[in-house]
Design a protein around this motif. Structure first.
Motif, PDB file in Angstrom:
ATOM      1  N   UNK A   1      -2.374   8.677   5.759  1.00 21.65           N
ATOM      2  CA  UNK A   1      -3.592   8.841   4.952  1.00 21.65           C
ATOM      3  C   UNK A   1      -3.785   7.637   4.032  1.00 21.65           C
ATOM      4  N   UNK A   2      -2.718   7.173   3.407  1.00 24.21           N
ATOM      5  CA  UNK A   2      -2.816   6.008   2.519  1.00 24.21           C
ATOM      6  C   UNK A   2      -3.352   4.796   3.275  1.00 24.21           C
ATOM      7  N   UNK A   3      -2.844   4.573   4.487  1.00 24.77           N
ATOM      8  CA  UNK A   3      -3.298   3.422   5.269  1.00 24.77           C
ATOM      9  C   UNK A   3      -4.717   3.625   5.799  1.00 24.77           C
ATOM     10  N   UNK A   4      -5.065   4.838   6.163  1.00 28.87           N
ATOM     11  CA  UNK A   4      -6.444   5.102   6.604  1.00 28.87           C
ATOM     12  C   UNK A   4      -7.431   4.840   5.470  1.00 28.87           C
ATOM     13  N   UNK A   5      -7.019   5.129   4.250  1.00 31.41           N
ATOM     14  CA  UNK A   5      -7.878   4.913   3.081  1.00 31.41           C
ATOM     15  C   UNK A   5      -7.870   3.459   2.619  1.00 31.41           C
ATOM     16  N   UNK A   6      -6.846   2.687   2.995  1.00 28.38           N
ATOM     17  CA  UNK A   6      -6.678   1.330   2.467  1.00 28.38           C
ATOM     18  C   UNK A   6      -7.048   0.215   3.434  1.00 28.38           C
ATOM     19  N   UNK A   7      -6.816   0.417   4.708  1.00 26.02           N
ATOM     20  CA  UNK A   7      -7.024  -0.650   5.692  1.00 26.02           C
ATOM     21  C   UNK A   7      -8.421  -0.571   6.304  1.00 26.02           C
ATOM     22  N   UNK A   8      -8.928  -1.693   6.779  1.00 26.65           N
ATOM     23  CA  UNK A   8     -10.199  -1.656   7.511  1.00 26.65           C
ATOM     24  C   UNK A   8     -10.070  -0.720   8.726  1.00 26.65           C
ATOM     25  N   UNK A   9     -11.157  -0.097   9.103  1.00 22.48           N
ATOM     26  CA  UNK A   9     -11.133   0.916  10.167  1.00 22.48           C
ATOM     27  C   UNK A   9     -10.765   0.362  11.540  1.00 22.48           C
ATOM     28  N   UNK A  10     -10.768  -0.949  11.699  1.00 21.65           N
ATOM     29  CA  UNK A  10     -10.439  -1.533  13.002  1.00 21.65           C
ATOM     30  C   UNK A  10      -8.957  -1.397  13.357  1.00 21.65           C
ATOM     31  N   UNK A  11      -8.126  -1.043  12.389  1.00 21.78           N
ATOM     32  CA  UNK A  11      -6.691  -0.968  12.613  1.00 21.78           C
ATOM     33  C   UNK A  11      -6.270   0.350  13.238  1.00 21.78           C
ATOM     34  N   UNK A  12      -5.422   0.246  14.251  1.00 21.22           N
ATOM     35  CA  UNK A  12      -4.744   1.408  14.818  1.00 21.22           C
ATOM     36  C   UNK A  12      -3.411   1.493  14.081  1.00 21.22           C
ATOM     37  N   UNK A  13      -3.116   2.657  13.558  1.00 21.34           N
ATOM     38  CA  UNK A  13      -1.911   2.845  12.758  1.00 21.34           C
ATOM     39  C   UNK A  13      -0.960   3.793  13.485  1.00 21.34           C
TER      40      UNK A  13
ATOM     41  N   UNK B   1       7.375  15.267   8.069  1.00 11.86           N
ATOM     42  CA  UNK B   1       5.997  15.233   8.560  1.00 11.86           C
ATOM     43  C   UNK B   1       5.025  14.989   7.406  1.00 11.86           C
ATOM     44  N   UNK B   2       5.283  15.594   6.264  1.00 13.45           N
ATOM     45  CA  UNK B   2       4.415  15.383   5.093  1.00 13.45           C
ATOM     46  C   UNK B   2       4.487  13.927   4.638  1.00 13.45           C
ATOM     47  N   UNK B   3       5.680  13.366   4.617  1.00 19.97           N
ATOM     48  CA  UNK B   3       5.843  11.966   4.221  1.00 19.97           C
ATOM     49  C   UNK B   3       5.066  11.061   5.176  1.00 19.97           C
ATOM     50  N   UNK B   4       5.237  11.283   6.470  1.00 21.34           N
ATOM     51  CA  UNK B   4       4.502  10.495   7.453  1.00 21.34           C
ATOM     52  C   UNK B   4       3.001  10.665   7.315  1.00 21.34           C
ATOM     53  N   UNK B   5       2.566  11.882   7.026  1.00 24.32           N
ATOM     54  CA  UNK B   5       1.138  12.138   6.830  1.00 24.32           C
ATOM     55  C   UNK B   5       0.622  11.385   5.603  1.00 24.32           C
ATOM     56  N   UNK B   6       1.411  11.346   4.549  1.00 21.98           N
ATOM     57  CA  UNK B   6       1.027  10.588   3.341  1.00 21.98           C
ATOM     58  C   UNK B   6       0.873   9.103   3.664  1.00 21.98           C
ATOM     59  N   UNK B   7       1.798   8.558   4.424  1.00 21.51           N
ATOM     60  CA  UNK B   7       1.725   7.147   4.804  1.00 21.51           C
ATOM     61  C   UNK B   7       0.460   6.905   5.626  1.00 21.51           C
TER      62      UNK B   7
ATOM     63  N   UNK C   1       0.818  -1.217   0.000  1.00 22.30           N
ATOM     64  CA  UNK C   1       0.000   0.000   0.000  1.00 22.30           C
ATOM     65  C   UNK C   1       0.851   1.265   0.000  1.00 22.30           C
ATOM     66  N   UNK C   2       2.000   1.229   0.694  1.00 23.73           N
ATOM     67  CA  UNK C   2       2.762   2.469   0.881  1.00 23.73           C
ATOM     68  C   UNK C   2       3.997   2.598  -0.010  1.00 23.73           C
ATOM     69  N   UNK C   3       4.421   1.536  -0.645  1.00 28.09           N
ATOM     70  CA  UNK C   3       5.680   1.557  -1.398  1.00 28.09           C
ATOM     71  C   UNK C   3       5.670   2.520  -2.576  1.00 28.09           C
ATOM     72  N   UNK C   4       4.513   2.766  -3.173  1.00 24.69           N
ATOM     73  CA  UNK C   4       4.422   3.606  -4.360  1.00 24.69           C
ATOM     74  C   UNK C   4       4.116   5.072  -4.065  1.00 24.69           C
ATOM     75  N   UNK C   5       4.014   5.432  -2.791  1.00 21.64           N
ATOM     76  CA  UNK C   5       3.787   6.837  -2.460  1.00 21.64           C
ATOM     77  C   UNK C   5       4.955   7.638  -3.023  1.00 21.64           C
ATOM     78  N   UNK C   6       4.644   8.738  -3.686  1.00 24.36           N
ATOM     79  CA  UNK C   6       5.694   9.567  -4.284  1.00 24.36           C
ATOM     80  C   UNK C   6       6.270  10.506  -3.234  1.00 24.36           C
ATOM     81  N   UNK C   7       7.553  10.710  -3.303  1.00 23.48           N
ATOM     82  CA  UNK C   7       8.212  11.673  -2.428  1.00 23.48           C
ATOM     83  C   UNK C   7       7.706  13.071  -2.776  1.00 23.48           C
TER      84      UNK C   7
END
Length: 158
Positions: free
Chosen positions: A99-111, A91-97, A43-49
């Protein structure tokens, strides 16, 4: 010529080949398969810098080894390594990671998103920002910041 970039010439690494994931059989069509670190990494490997035309994987900001998943406890931790110790985009990179996981993973996950220990000058402050729900929500209300995040998350077809 000065480009204004913090790390104007980052080291670029080769991308790993994607592994084929098995799909559930017809009998297990509605079974919920556990999420593992490879799936989260995918899910996160393709996030652009935010500053360069490379993915976080190509810059070794994120690696498969830096993803931890405890499916039983619904917990995911991603540790990333900025390309330079004083990276203004950490901070922007971490925020991208996040957001990507919040949009991709089931809501039960704490990230949890973390800067690798000892890799950033303001590591504690960045970690605090990235894991504070109110700060993340406020950041995502900023249209310019949200646009930057969305650009980093936009799919590439390279």
């Amino acid at each position: 010529m000065v480009s204004g970039l913090i790390n104007a010439n980052p080291v670029v690494y080769e991308r790993k080949e994607r592994r084929v994931r098995s799909s559930p059989s017809d009998a297990d069509e509605y079974a919920v398969e556990p999420i593992d670190s490879l799936e989260v990494f995918d899910h996160v490997r393709d996030i652009k810098d935010p500053e360069h035309p490379y993915s976080l994987e190509e810059l070794k900001v994120i690696t498969e080894d830096a993803v931890e998943v405890n499916d039983e406890q619904s917990h995911v931790r991603v540790t990333f390594t900025p390309t330079v110790e004083h990276c203004s985009m950490a901070t922007v990179i971490g925020l991208c990671i996040r957001v990507k996981l919040l949009r991709s993973l089931p809501s039960r996950y704490k990230v949890d998103i973390r800067v690798a220990p000892g890799t950033h000058a303001t590591e504690a402050a960045v970690n605090k920002q990235l894991n504070d729900k109110e700060r993340v929500a406020a950041a995502l209300e900023n249209p310019n910041l949200l646009e930057m995040v969305d650009e980093c998350l936009a799919p590439t077809y390279a």
